[in-house]
Motif scaffolding. Structure first.
Motif: not given
Length: 123
Positions: A11, A13-16, A88, A92, A121-123
């Motif tokens: 998992l 996060k977005s932008s990472q 983003t 995923t 990828v979580s938003s």
């Protein structure tokens, strides 16, 4: 018989930046003439070739992800490394490590595949 094992965070996060490792056993990543690459498959979609590093060291990237992707290797640890920046939810996918004679693997060409690792990828 070479074996490829992908590992990394399930998992992100977005932008990472997503970082994945492919650990190779049963063979060298610097001998012979192979392309060591990464392919991904988003849910419900086809496979997408991300890029590869050749045994002799040259690196190639697929056009759609080229600006966000880095592929490298750690020869002492026999690892192929992938970084995907600014992720983003569209990133995923199941990510696969490959070894083959062709730069871009095709069905039935004898390319070896890892089992794949799911990345969400979580938003």
């Amino acid at each position: 018989q070479v074996q490829l094992q992908e590992s990394g965070p399930g998992l992100v996060k977005s932008s990472q930046t997503l970082s994945l490792t492919c650990t190779v056993s049963g063979g060298s990543i610097t001998d012979n003439y192979y392309y060591w690459g990464w392919i991904r498959q988003p849910p419900g979609k086809g496979v997408e070739w991300m890029g590869a590093i050749a045994t002799y060291g040259s690196i190639f990237y697929g056009p759609s992800l080229k600006s966000r992707t880095s592929i490298s290797r750690d020869t002492s640890s026999k690892q192929i490394l992938l970084q995907l920046r600014s992720v983003t939810p569209e990133d995923t996918a199941v990510y696969y490590c490959t070894r083959g004679l062709a730069l871009v693997p095709t069905t039935g060409d004898g390319t070896d595949w890892g089992q794949g690792t799911q990345v969400t990828v979580s938003s």
